[in-house]
Design a protein around this motif. Sequence first.
Motif, PDB file in Angstrom:
ATOM      1  N   GLU A 111       1.573  -4.143  11.313  1.00 52.22           N
ATOM      2  CA  GLU A 111       0.121  -4.273  11.246  1.00 52.22           C
ATOM      3  C   GLU A 111      -0.373  -3.939   9.843  1.00 52.22           C
ATOM      4  O   GLU A 111      -0.036  -2.895   9.279  1.00 52.22           O
ATOM      5  N   LEU A 112      -1.188  -4.820   9.318  1.00 53.64           N
ATOM      6  CA  LEU A 112      -1.727  -4.654   7.978  1.00 53.64           C
ATOM      7  C   LEU A 112      -2.654  -3.447   7.880  1.00 53.64           C
ATOM      8  O   LEU A 112      -2.797  -2.848   6.808  1.00 53.64           O
ATOM      9  N   SER A 113      -3.284  -3.081   8.967  1.00 57.80           N
ATOM     10  CA  SER A 113      -4.274  -2.004   8.951  1.00 57.80           C
ATOM     11  C   SER A 113      -3.655  -0.622   9.120  1.00 57.80           C
ATOM     12  O   SER A 113      -4.377   0.360   9.269  1.00 57.80           O
ATOM     13  N   LYS A 114      -2.326  -0.529   9.071  1.00 59.57           N
ATOM     14  CA  LYS A 114      -1.657   0.758   9.250  1.00 59.57           C
ATOM     15  C   LYS A 114      -0.661   1.020   8.124  1.00 59.57           C
ATOM     16  O   LYS A 114      -0.078   0.102   7.565  1.00 59.57           O
ATOM     17  N   GLY A 115      -0.483   2.313   7.817  1.00 62.51           N
ATOM     18  CA  GLY A 115       0.592   2.753   6.959  1.00 62.51           C
ATOM     19  C   GLY A 115       1.579   3.548   7.790  1.00 62.51           C
ATOM     20  O   GLY A 115       1.234   4.060   8.862  1.00 62.51           O
ATOM     21  N   ARG A 116       2.809   3.661   7.299  1.00 65.19           N
ATOM     22  CA  ARG A 116       3.852   4.342   8.071  1.00 65.19           C
ATOM     23  C   ARG A 116       4.567   5.374   7.206  1.00 65.19           C
ATOM     24  O   ARG A 116       4.890   5.106   6.041  1.00 65.19           O
ATOM     25  N   CYS A 117       4.792   6.534   7.803  1.00 69.93           N
ATOM     26  CA  CYS A 117       5.561   7.559   7.124  1.00 69.93           C
ATOM     27  C   CYS A 117       7.016   7.109   7.054  1.00 69.93           C
ATOM     28  O   CYS A 117       7.608   6.789   8.090  1.00 69.93           O
ATOM     29  N   PRO A 118       7.621   7.082   5.879  1.00 68.49           N
ATOM     30  CA  PRO A 118       9.007   6.619   5.776  1.00 68.49           C
ATOM     31  C   PRO A 118      10.015   7.582   6.385  1.00 68.49           C
ATOM     32  O   PRO A 118      11.152   7.187   6.646  1.00 68.49           O
ATOM     33  N   ARG A 119       9.604   8.823   6.623  1.00 69.94           N
ATOM     34  CA  ARG A 119      10.526   9.809   7.180  1.00 69.94           C
ATOM     35  C   ARG A 119      10.429   9.873   8.703  1.00 69.94           C
ATOM     36  O   ARG A 119      11.424   9.721   9.399  1.00 69.94           O
ATOM     37  N   SER A 120       9.224  10.068   9.232  1.00 73.58           N
ATOM     38  CA  SER A 120       9.052  10.233  10.684  1.00 73.58           C
ATOM     39  C   SER A 120       8.776   8.911  11.395  1.00 73.58           C
ATOM     40  O   SER A 120       8.883   8.842  12.612  1.00 73.58           O
ATOM     41  N   ARG A 121       8.361   7.881  10.652  1.00 69.42           N
ATOM     42  CA  ARG A 121       7.970   6.576  11.171  1.00 69.42           C
ATOM     43  C   ARG A 121       6.646   6.624  11.947  1.00 69.42           C
ATOM     44  O   ARG A 121       6.279   5.665  12.607  1.00 69.42           O
ATOM     45  N   GLN A 122       5.934   7.729  11.875  1.00 71.00           N
ATOM     46  CA  GLN A 122       4.600   7.806  12.481  1.00 71.00           C
ATOM     47  C   GLN A 122       3.651   6.905  11.709  1.00 71.00           C
ATOM     48  O   GLN A 122       3.740   6.787  10.487  1.00 71.00           O
ATOM     49  N   THR A 123       2.730   6.249  12.418  1.00 69.45           N
ATOM     50  CA  THR A 123       1.795   5.333  11.772  1.00 69.45           C
ATOM     51  C   THR A 123       0.405   5.944  11.677  1.00 69.45           C
ATOM     52  O   THR A 123       0.019   6.795  12.481  1.00 69.45           O
ATOM     53  N   PHE A 124      -0.351   5.489  10.687  1.00 72.01           N
ATOM     54  CA  PHE A 124      -1.690   5.989  10.414  1.00 72.01           C
ATOM     55  C   PHE A 124      -2.610   4.811  10.112  1.00 72.01           C
ATOM     56  O   PHE A 124      -2.232   3.893   9.380  1.00 72.01           O
ATOM     57  N   ALA A 133      -2.927   8.024  -2.934  1.00 70.79           N
ATOM     58  CA  ALA A 133      -3.559   9.089  -2.147  1.00 70.79           C
ATOM     59  C   ALA A 133      -3.260   8.968  -0.657  1.00 70.79           C
ATOM     60  O   ALA A 133      -3.530   9.902   0.103  1.00 70.79           O
ATOM     61  N   HIS A 134      -2.708   7.832  -0.227  1.00 71.38           N
ATOM     62  CA  HIS A 134      -2.395   7.642   1.186  1.00 71.38           C
ATOM     63  C   HIS A 134      -1.065   8.312   1.497  1.00 71.38           C
ATOM     64  O   HIS A 134       0.001   7.777   1.172  1.00 71.38           O
ATOM     65  N   THR A 135      -1.154   9.489   2.096  1.00 78.44           N
ATOM     66  CA  THR A 135       0.046  10.239   2.468  1.00 78.44           C
ATOM     67  C   THR A 135      -0.039  10.632   3.933  1.00 78.44           C
ATOM     68  O   THR A 135      -1.121  10.642   4.529  1.00 78.44           O
ATOM     69  N   CYS A 136       1.104  10.968   4.499  1.00 79.13           N
ATOM     70  CA  CYS A 136       1.144  11.325   5.913  1.00 79.13           C
ATOM     71  C   CYS A 136       0.685  12.755   6.124  1.00 79.13           C
ATOM     72  O   CYS A 136       0.571  13.545   5.174  1.00 79.13           O
ATOM     73  N   THR A 137       0.422  13.099   7.371  1.00 83.06           N
ATOM     74  CA  THR A 137       0.080  14.481   7.746  1.00 83.06           C
ATOM     75  C   THR A 137       1.144  15.080   8.657  1.00 83.06           C
ATOM     76  O   THR A 137       0.930  16.123   9.256  1.00 83.06           O
ATOM     77  N   CYS A 138       2.288  14.401   8.737  1.00 84.12           N
ATOM     78  CA  CYS A 138       3.328  14.835   9.662  1.00 84.12           C
ATOM     79  C   CYS A 138       4.485  15.541   8.969  1.00 84.12           C
ATOM     80  O   CYS A 138       5.352  16.112   9.638  1.00 84.12           O
ATOM     81  N   CYS A 139       4.519  15.498   7.650  1.00 85.32           N
ATOM     82  CA  CYS A 139       5.650  16.060   6.920  1.00 85.32           C
ATOM     83  C   CYS A 139       5.187  17.057   5.857  1.00 85.32           C
ATOM     84  O   CYS A 139       4.063  16.989   5.359  1.00 85.32           O
ATOM     85  N   ILE A 140       6.085  17.974   5.510  1.00 81.50           N
ATOM     86  CA  ILE A 140       5.881  18.894   4.399  1.00 81.50           C
ATOM     87  C   ILE A 140       7.112  18.796   3.491  1.00 81.50           C
ATOM     88  O   ILE A 140       8.217  19.124   3.921  1.00 81.50           O
ATOM     89  N   PRO A 141       6.958  18.310   2.268  1.00 87.27           N
ATOM     90  CA  PRO A 141       5.712  17.827   1.670  1.00 87.27           C
ATOM     91  C   PRO A 141       5.296  16.486   2.265  1.00 87.27           C
ATOM     92  O   PRO A 141       6.123  15.778   2.837  1.00 87.27           O
ATOM     93  N   ALA A 142       4.015  16.162   2.132  1.00 91.56           N
ATOM     94  CA  ALA A 142       3.504  14.902   2.663  1.00 91.56           C
ATOM     95  C   ALA A 142       4.190  13.726   1.976  1.00 91.56           C
ATOM     96  O   ALA A 142       4.448  13.752   0.777  1.00 91.56           O
ATOM     97  N   GLN A 143       4.487  12.697   2.783  1.00 92.11           N
ATOM     98  CA  GLN A 143       5.166  11.513   2.278  1.00 92.11           C
ATOM     99  C   GLN A 143       4.157  10.403   1.980  1.00 92.11           C
ATOM    100  O   GLN A 143       3.167  10.245   2.690  1.00 92.11           O
ATOM    101  N   ARG A 144       4.427   9.647   0.939  1.00 91.20           N
ATOM    102  CA  ARG A 144       3.587   8.496   0.619  1.00 91.20           C
ATOM    103  C   ARG A 144       3.779   7.422   1.683  1.00 91.20           C
ATOM    104  O   ARG A 144       4.899   7.035   2.005  1.00 91.20           O
ATOM    105  N   LEU A 145       2.689   6.931   2.258  1.00 93.55           N
ATOM    106  CA  LEU A 145       2.763   5.930   3.312  1.00 93.55           C
ATOM    107  C   LEU A 145       3.186   4.582   2.737  1.00 93.55           C
ATOM    108  O   LEU A 145       2.714   4.170   1.681  1.00 93.55           O
ATOM    109  N   ARG A 146       4.048   3.894   3.451  1.00 97.19           N
ATOM    110  CA  ARG A 146       4.422   2.533   3.102  1.00 97.19           C
ATOM    111  C   ARG A 146       3.696   1.585   4.045  1.00 97.19           C
ATOM    112  O   ARG A 146       3.240   1.995   5.135  1.00 97.19           O
ATOM    113  N   PRO A 147       3.547   0.322   3.697  1.00 94.91           N
ATOM    114  CA  PRO A 147       2.935  -0.625   4.629  1.00 94.91           C
ATOM    115  C   PRO A 147       3.694  -0.662   5.955  1.00 94.91           C
ATOM    116  O   PRO A 147       4.925  -0.650   5.975  1.00 94.91           O
ATOM    117  N   HIS A 148       2.941  -0.700   7.048  1.00 93.83           N
ATOM    118  CA  HIS A 148       3.563  -0.794   8.381  1.00 93.83           C
ATOM    119  C   HIS A 148       3.827  -2.258   8.674  1.00 93.83           C
ATOM    120  O   HIS A 148       3.239  -2.882   9.547  1.00 93.83           O
TER     121      HIS A 148
END
Length: 254
Positions: A111-124, A133-148
């Motif tokens: 989906e174009l309207s979502k980004g995905r954490c490359p580590r947990s695969r959680q989508t945002f 500035a688009h980073t996940c909230t599921c990891c420490i340190p926060a991961q840069r979101l990739r296109p979903h």
Amino acid sequence: MYRQIVILTGAGISAESGLRTFRDQDGLWEEHKIEDVATPEGYARDPELVEAFYNTRWSQLHNGDVEPNEGHLALAKLEKEFDGELLVVTQNIDDLHERAGSRRLLHMHGELSKGRCPRSRQTFILKDPFGPAHTCTCCIPAQRLRPHVVWFGEMPIGLDRIQHALDSCDLFIAIGTSGTVYPAAGFVDTANHHGAQTIEVNLVEADRHSQFQYHLQGKASQVLPELVDKILKGQVISNSSCDVTDSLVLKSAN
């Protein structure tokens, strides 16, 4: 009356709403090499280039005049009024099906309207285009979101669910898709194998090697409203009742 329906939609239905496609002559692929913007390796080399590639389409989808067309609305109507099982599988990464009202929906290419954490695969959900500035909230340190988005070399989403639906459906419809890219290209074979009726809706004429039992040539926005009405009236598609519109006739591809 049909009881279990699987519908596959491709770029053709979104193109009618004004979205540029990746593969057409004027499509976005021509501006970049596929390996640079649609592979994990390309993203690893230059994430900013890949983000810019998808941000172009994100901006068109959210800032332009793109709206669901009558084809999207017809499928949403089918979902609302059909009392059997229904699954819409889309190869499109836009949200036009959702805007039309579809909920029994699976985006097999992301989906174009979502980004995905490359580590947990959680989508945002993305409310604006990609950037550092688009980073996940599921990891420490926060991961840069990739296109979903499912890139070349990656596994499409939800194949087990799709396979289960195809194994038990009695009607399979493919709309606006070239039918040449696997695994989606093999869906019709699976549906045929399990005894379903199979219909293709496309602008181009049916290929003489097509595995679809019937072919409807025309725009999805014109064909689908009447086809959906027939399904909702309990009319099973057959050679003796093949008229869908005054100008379009359902023809056997065999």
